[in-house]
Design a protein around this motif. Structure first.
Motif, short mmCIF file in Angstrom:
data_model
loop_
_atom_site.label_atom_id
_atom_site.label_comp_id
_atom_site.label_asym_id
_atom_site.label_seq_id
_atom_site.Cartn_x
_atom_site.Cartn_y
_atom_site.Cartn_z
N TYR A 1 0.81 -1.22 0.00
CA TYR A 1 0.00 0.00 0.00
C TYR A 1 0.85 1.28 0.00
N PRO A 2 1.87 1.40 0.86
CA PRO A 2 2.67 2.63 0.82
C PRO A 2 3.32 2.87 -0.55
N LEU A 3 3.75 1.82 -1.18
CA LEU A 3 4.36 1.93 -2.50
C LEU A 3 3.35 2.45 -3.52
N ILE A 4 2.15 1.92 -3.46
CA ILE A 4 1.10 2.37 -4.39
C ILE A 4 0.73 3.82 -4.14
N THR A 5 0.71 4.25 -2.88
CA THR A 5 0.38 5.66 -2.61
C THR A 5 1.47 6.59 -3.13
N VAL A 6 2.72 6.16 -3.08
CA VAL A 6 3.81 6.95 -3.66
C VAL A 6 3.62 7.04 -5.17
N LEU A 7 3.34 5.91 -5.81
CA LEU A 7 3.12 5.91 -7.26
C LEU A 7 1.94 6.79 -7.66
N ALA A 8 0.92 6.85 -6.82
CA ALA A 8 -0.27 7.64 -7.13
C ALA A 8 0.03 9.13 -7.21
N ARG A 9 1.11 9.57 -6.56
CA ARG A 9 1.48 10.98 -6.58
C ARG A 9 2.35 11.36 -7.77
N HIS A 10 2.70 10.38 -8.61
CA HIS A 10 3.59 10.62 -9.75
C HIS A 10 3.05 9.93 -11.00
N ASP A 11 3.39 10.46 -12.14
CA ASP A 11 2.99 9.80 -13.38
C ASP A 11 3.75 8.49 -13.54
N SER A 12 5.04 8.54 -13.30
CA SER A 12 5.86 7.33 -13.32
C SER A 12 7.10 7.63 -12.48
N MET A 13 7.74 6.56 -12.02
CA MET A 13 8.92 6.73 -11.18
C MET A 13 9.94 5.67 -11.51
N PRO A 14 11.21 6.06 -11.60
CA PRO A 14 12.25 5.04 -11.72
C PRO A 14 12.29 4.17 -10.47
N MET A 15 12.65 2.92 -10.66
CA MET A 15 12.72 1.99 -9.51
C MET A 15 13.62 2.55 -8.41
N SER A 16 14.75 3.15 -8.79
CA SER A 16 15.67 3.68 -7.77
C SER A 16 15.01 4.77 -6.94
N ASP A 17 14.17 5.60 -7.56
CA ASP A 17 13.45 6.63 -6.80
C ASP A 17 12.41 6.02 -5.87
N LEU A 18 11.77 4.95 -6.32
CA LEU A 18 10.80 4.26 -5.46
C LEU A 18 11.48 3.68 -4.23
N VAL A 19 12.63 3.07 -4.44
CA VAL A 19 13.39 2.49 -3.32
C VAL A 19 13.68 3.57 -2.28
N THR A 20 14.13 4.72 -2.74
CA THR A 20 14.42 5.84 -1.84
C THR A 20 13.16 6.35 -1.17
N ALA A 21 12.09 6.51 -1.95
CA ALA A 21 10.85 7.09 -1.42
C ALA A 21 10.22 6.25 -0.32
N VAL A 22 10.27 4.93 -0.45
CA VAL A 22 9.64 4.09 0.56
C VAL A 22 10.61 3.59 1.62
N GLY A 23 11.91 3.83 1.41
CA GLY A 23 12.91 3.49 2.42
C GLY A 23 13.06 2.00 2.67
N MET A 24 12.95 1.22 1.60
CA MET A 24 13.08 -0.23 1.74
C MET A 24 14.21 -0.72 0.83
N GLU A 25 14.61 -1.96 1.04
CA GLU A 25 15.63 -2.58 0.21
C GLU A 25 15.12 -2.74 -1.22
N LYS A 26 16.04 -2.65 -2.17
CA LYS A 26 15.69 -2.78 -3.58
C LYS A 26 14.98 -4.11 -3.87
N SER A 27 15.46 -5.19 -3.27
CA SER A 27 14.84 -6.51 -3.52
C SER A 27 13.40 -6.55 -3.02
N THR A 28 13.12 -5.88 -1.90
CA THR A 28 11.76 -5.84 -1.36
C THR A 28 10.85 -5.04 -2.28
#
Length: 164
Positions: A52-79
């Motif tokens: 859910y937190p990941l989806i809410t971050v995506l909802a605020r952007h048209d698209s996001m690079p994976m690296s930005d998502l990792v930073t935004a949600v503060g989780m490991e890249k594999s997660t």
């Protein structure tokens, strides 16, 4: 009939405001996990609440690079990769080549995903409005400001310190 252990601060939290804050935050996070689970299920009954937190971050952007998502949600890249895999399988998001870097991927909510999260977020706002209808709008603004300050004050500490 159960009682709400967080209904009023106890004498200890009055004497030590930091202990009281910790207790209130713990209760708030517990209630937040319940809300997160319900909202994730409202998006899709198969959606893991941890996404859910990941989806809410995506909802605020048209698209996001994976690296930005990792930073935004503060989780490991594999997660984050596993969570993106899950929401892609549900048809809520899709991956595309990053136009800035051919080796990277960007993640975008699908129209269906954007529609589902939009409906859930609109419902959440309506729920908050109803719960806080009797509050002075200045109190809500002040609470928002204080929560932001608390988040800023604790963001680095959460990443580097472990409980003793």
């Amino acid at each position: 009939m159960g009682s709400d252990i967080s209904a009023t601060p106890d004498d200890a939290s009055e004497a030590d405001p930091i202990s009281g804050l910790e207790a209130e935050l713990t209760d708030f996070w517990r209630r937040g996990r319940v809300r997160t689970r319900l909202r994730a299920r409202a998006i899709d009954s198969r959606l893991d609440p941890s996404c859910y937190p990941l989806i809410t971050v995506l909802a605020r952007h048209d698209s996001m690079p994976m690296s930005d998502l990792v930073t935004a949600v503060g989780m490991e890249k594999s997660t984050v990769t596993r969570q993106i895999d899950a929401i892609v399988r549900l048809g809520l998001a899709e991956r595309h080549p990053d136009p800035q870097d051919a080796r990277a991927r960007v993640v975008t909510l699908t129209d269906h995903g954007r529609e589902r999260i939009g409906a859930v977020l609109a419902s959440a706002i309506t729920e908050w409005r109803a719960r806080l209808a009797q509050w002075d709008p200045d109190d809500i603004r002040k609470l928002t400001e204080l929560l932001h300050r608390l988040g800023e004050a604790t963001s680095d500490a959460d990443d580097t310190r472990t409980p003793r």
